[in-house]
Write a protein that holds these residues in place. Structure first.
Motif, PDB file in Angstrom:
ATOM      1  N   GLY A 159       9.080   4.576 -14.405  1.00  0.00           N
ATOM      2  CA  GLY A 159      10.171   3.605 -14.401  1.00  0.00           C
ATOM      3  C   GLY A 159      10.360   2.903 -13.084  1.00  0.00           C
ATOM      4  N   GLY A 160       9.332   2.893 -12.228  1.00  0.00           N
ATOM      5  CA  GLY A 160       9.443   2.206 -10.955  1.00  0.00           C
ATOM      6  C   GLY A 160      10.275   2.943  -9.936  1.00  0.00           C
ATOM      7  N   ARG A 161      10.599   4.226 -10.205  1.00  0.00           N
ATOM      8  CA  ARG A 161      11.393   4.993  -9.243  1.00  0.00           C
ATOM      9  C   ARG A 161      10.518   5.465  -8.089  1.00  0.00           C
ATOM     10  NH1 ARG A 161      13.924   9.651 -12.637  1.00  0.00           N
ATOM     11  NH2 ARG A 161      11.762   9.668 -13.363  1.00  0.00           N
ATOM     12  N   VAL A 162      11.190   5.886  -7.014  1.00  0.00           N
ATOM     13  CA  VAL A 162      10.504   6.319  -5.800  1.00  0.00           C
ATOM     14  C   VAL A 162      10.785   7.790  -5.564  1.00  0.00           C
ATOM     15  CG1 VAL A 162      10.244   5.946  -3.318  1.00  0.00           C
ATOM     16  CG2 VAL A 162      10.759   4.016  -4.821  1.00  0.00           C
ATOM     17  N   LEU A 163       9.730   8.571  -5.354  1.00  0.00           N
ATOM     18  CA  LEU A 163       9.901   9.983  -5.033  1.00  0.00           C
ATOM     19  C   LEU A 163      10.157  10.144  -3.544  1.00  0.00           C
ATOM     20  CD1 LEU A 163       7.073  11.684  -7.134  1.00  0.00           C
ATOM     21  CD2 LEU A 163       9.528  11.640  -7.617  1.00  0.00           C
ATOM     22  N   ASP A 164      11.168  10.916  -3.216  1.00  0.00           N
ATOM     23  CA  ASP A 164      11.424  11.255  -1.825  1.00  0.00           C
ATOM     24  C   ASP A 164      10.355  12.246  -1.394  1.00  0.00           C
ATOM     25  OD1 ASP A 164      12.361  12.462   0.581  1.00  0.00           O
ATOM     26  OD2 ASP A 164      14.395  11.807   0.092  1.00  0.00           O
ATOM     27  N   PRO A 165       9.527  11.924  -0.400  1.00  0.00           N
ATOM     28  CA  PRO A 165       8.426  12.809  -0.030  1.00  0.00           C
ATOM     29  C   PRO A 165       8.875  14.160   0.527  1.00  0.00           C
ATOM     30  CG  PRO A 165       8.650  11.010   1.545  1.00  0.00           C
ATOM     31  CD  PRO A 165       9.562  10.701   0.409  1.00  0.00           C
ATOM     32  N   LEU A 166      10.124  14.246   0.995  1.00  0.00           N
ATOM     33  CA  LEU A 166      10.606  15.511   1.548  1.00  0.00           C
ATOM     34  C   LEU A 166      11.130  16.450   0.468  1.00  0.00           C
ATOM     35  CD1 LEU A 166      12.434  14.326   4.802  1.00  0.00           C
ATOM     36  CD2 LEU A 166      10.132  15.265   4.561  1.00  0.00           C
ATOM     37  N   THR A 167      11.833  15.877  -0.535  1.00  0.00           N
ATOM     38  CA  THR A 167      12.435  16.719  -1.569  1.00  0.00           C
ATOM     39  C   THR A 167      11.604  16.777  -2.849  1.00  0.00           C
ATOM     40  OG1 THR A 167      13.728  14.902  -2.507  1.00  0.00           O
ATOM     41  CG2 THR A 167      14.716  16.116  -0.666  1.00  0.00           C
ATOM     42  N   GLY A 168      10.723  15.787  -3.044  1.00  0.00           N
ATOM     43  CA  GLY A 168       9.941  15.741  -4.272  1.00  0.00           C
ATOM     44  C   GLY A 168      10.729  15.230  -5.455  1.00  0.00           C
ATOM     45  N   ARG A 169      11.978  14.813  -5.235  1.00  0.00           N
ATOM     46  CA  ARG A 169      12.808  14.273  -6.315  1.00  0.00           C
ATOM     47  C   ARG A 169      12.926  12.760  -6.172  1.00  0.00           C
ATOM     48  NH1 ARG A 169      15.904  18.798  -4.719  1.00  0.00           N
ATOM     49  NH2 ARG A 169      17.338  17.412  -3.602  1.00  0.00           N
ATOM     50  N   ALA A 170      13.276  12.122  -7.276  1.00  0.00           N
ATOM     51  CA  ALA A 170      13.409  10.668  -7.255  1.00  0.00           C
ATOM     52  C   ALA A 170      14.590  10.254  -6.386  1.00  0.00           C
ATOM     53  CB  ALA A 170      13.581  10.130  -8.671  1.00  0.00           C
ATOM     54  N   ALA A 171      14.361   9.315  -5.487  1.00  0.00           N
ATOM     55  CA  ALA A 171      15.441   8.766  -4.665  1.00  0.00           C
ATOM     56  C   ALA A 171      16.251   7.813  -5.539  1.00  0.00           C
ATOM     57  CB  ALA A 171      14.874   8.036  -3.456  1.00  0.00           C
ATOM     58  N   PRO A 172      17.546   8.082  -5.745  1.00  0.00           N
ATOM     59  CA  PRO A 172      18.310   7.315  -6.744  1.00  0.00           C
ATOM     60  C   PRO A 172      18.487   5.843  -6.402  1.00  0.00           C
ATOM     61  CG  PRO A 172      19.760   8.699  -5.442  1.00  0.00           C
ATOM     62  CD  PRO A 172      18.373   9.087  -5.069  1.00  0.00           C
ATOM     63  N   GLU A 215       0.832  -1.197   0.000  1.00  0.00           N
ATOM     64  CA  GLU A 215       0.000   0.000   0.000  1.00  0.00           C
ATOM     65  C   GLU A 215       0.874   1.257   0.000  1.00  0.00           C
ATOM     66  OE1 GLU A 215      -2.545  -0.341   3.352  1.00  0.00           O
ATOM     67  OE2 GLU A 215      -3.812  -1.884   2.460  1.00  0.00           O
ATOM     68  N   ILE A 216       1.909   1.261  -0.804  1.00  0.00           N
ATOM     69  CA  ILE A 216       2.771   2.433  -0.896  1.00  0.00           C
ATOM     70  C   ILE A 216       1.962   3.579  -1.491  1.00  0.00           C
ATOM     71  CG2 ILE A 216       4.814   3.388  -2.038  1.00  0.00           C
ATOM     72  CD1 ILE A 216       6.019   0.611  -1.947  1.00  0.00           C
ATOM     73  N   PRO A 217       1.977   4.740  -0.852  1.00  0.00           N
ATOM     74  CA  PRO A 217       1.180   5.862  -1.363  1.00  0.00           C
ATOM     75  C   PRO A 217       1.539   6.202  -2.808  1.00  0.00           C
ATOM     76  CG  PRO A 217       2.019   6.335   0.829  1.00  0.00           C
ATOM     77  CD  PRO A 217       2.691   5.083   0.386  1.00  0.00           C
ATOM     78  N   SER A 218       0.527   6.603  -3.578  1.00  0.00           N
ATOM     79  CA  SER A 218       0.769   6.931  -4.982  1.00  0.00           C
ATOM     80  C   SER A 218       1.736   8.105  -5.126  1.00  0.00           C
ATOM     81  CB  SER A 218      -0.559   7.259  -5.669  1.00  0.00           C
ATOM     82  OG  SER A 218      -1.210   8.347  -5.016  1.00  0.00           O
ATOM     83  N   TRP A 225       4.480   8.404  -3.823  1.00  0.00           N
ATOM     84  CA  TRP A 225       5.861   7.925  -3.874  1.00  0.00           C
ATOM     85  C   TRP A 225       6.252   7.465  -5.277  1.00  0.00           C
ATOM     86  CZ3 TRP A 225       7.273   4.526   0.959  1.00  0.00           C
ATOM     87  CH2 TRP A 225       7.048   5.274   2.127  1.00  0.00           C
ATOM     88  N   HIS A 226       5.270   7.219  -6.139  1.00  0.00           N
ATOM     89  CA  HIS A 226       5.546   6.576  -7.424  1.00  0.00           C
ATOM     90  C   HIS A 226       6.031   7.587  -8.457  1.00  0.00           C
ATOM     91  CE1 HIS A 226       3.693   2.549  -6.654  1.00  0.00           C
ATOM     92  NE2 HIS A 226       3.184   3.234  -5.655  1.00  0.00           N
ATOM     93  N   ALA A 227       7.037   7.177  -9.207  1.00  0.00           N
ATOM     94  CA  ALA A 227       7.513   7.950 -10.352  1.00  0.00           C
ATOM     95  C   ALA A 227       7.656   6.989 -11.525  1.00  0.00           C
ATOM     96  CB  ALA A 227       8.846   8.625 -10.040  1.00  0.00           C
TER      97      ALA A 227
END
Length: 212
Positions: free
Chosen positions: A162-175, A153-156, A158-160
């Motif tokens: 290509g299966g990447r994850v957005l950092d909720p604090l910075t709004g950028r993809a966590a590498p 149940e990962i919040p939407s 977080w999704h970017a």
């Protein structure tokens, strides 16, 4: 079919099929019963002998018929009927079940299935209620307990692509994080040592700040 008399070690389901076939079409030969009852030839002959021993069927030549009260489980045999050495006229379906040692088997099976269903539902409930270890954050000097979300149940947010994850604090993809096809987070390198619960806490803090 649910009666104990037709349990596996009793008369068996084949007896019920043959009784049903003779009820629909009386006066059938054993060969005809193979087709109308969908029971194999060997089982048909064996079952007819068993039913005859209980006085539930009899035959004249090659033709088999039900006895007058066979549907009630009451045996009735003509004096000239050929029966086996262990023949004993049936006195009802319950008596037949007692005779074969199958009385009560349906109730026991029902209770067993109810117990199995209850265990299965309990297991599903435990899976559904599973949560990650709760995370405690401090806000305005107060400790706030944030239960971690379920892995599926990962919040939407977080999704970017290509299966990447957005950092909720910075709004950028966590590498170093990816979302697997089953929805779980994967840390693909040791560079970022944040745990799953830390990411969950970051999301909770971000939502807290947005609400404030």
């Amino acid at each position: 079919m649910g009666h104990d008399a037709f349990a596996h070690h009793g008369l068996g389901s084949s007896a019920l099929m043959i009784i049903g076939a003779l009820t629909l079409h009386s006066r059938q030969t054993a060969a005809e019963l193979v087709g109308t009852s969908s029971v194999s030839r060997a089982t048909t002959y064996r079952t007819l002998r068993r039913l005859a021993d209980h006085g539930l069927v009899h035959h004249a030549g090659e033709v088999w018929v039900l006895t007058p009260h066979a549907l009630e489980g009451l045996g009735n045999s003509r004096p000239e009927a050929a029966t086996g050495p262990d023949a004993r006229l049936a006195r009802g379906w319950d008596e037949i079940a007692q005779r074969h040692g199958t009385a009560g088997i349906a109730a026991r099976r029902k209770a067993l299935h109810a117990t199995q269903r209850a265990k299965y539902r309990a297991a599903l409930d435990r899976i559904a209620e599973h949560r990650s270890v709760a995370v405690v954050i401090v806000r305005d000097g107060r400790q706030v307990c944030i239960p971690g979300p379920r892995p599926d149940e990962i919040p939407s947010a977080w999704h970017a692509s290509g299966g990447r994850v957005l950092d909720p604090l910075t709004g950028r993809a966590a590498p170093d994080w990816r979302i697997a096809t089953d929805g779980r987070l994967i840390l693909i390198t040791p560079a970022d040592q944040r745990s799953y619960d830390e990411l969950a806490a970051a999301q909770a803090l971000s939502e807290w700040n947005s609400a404030a």
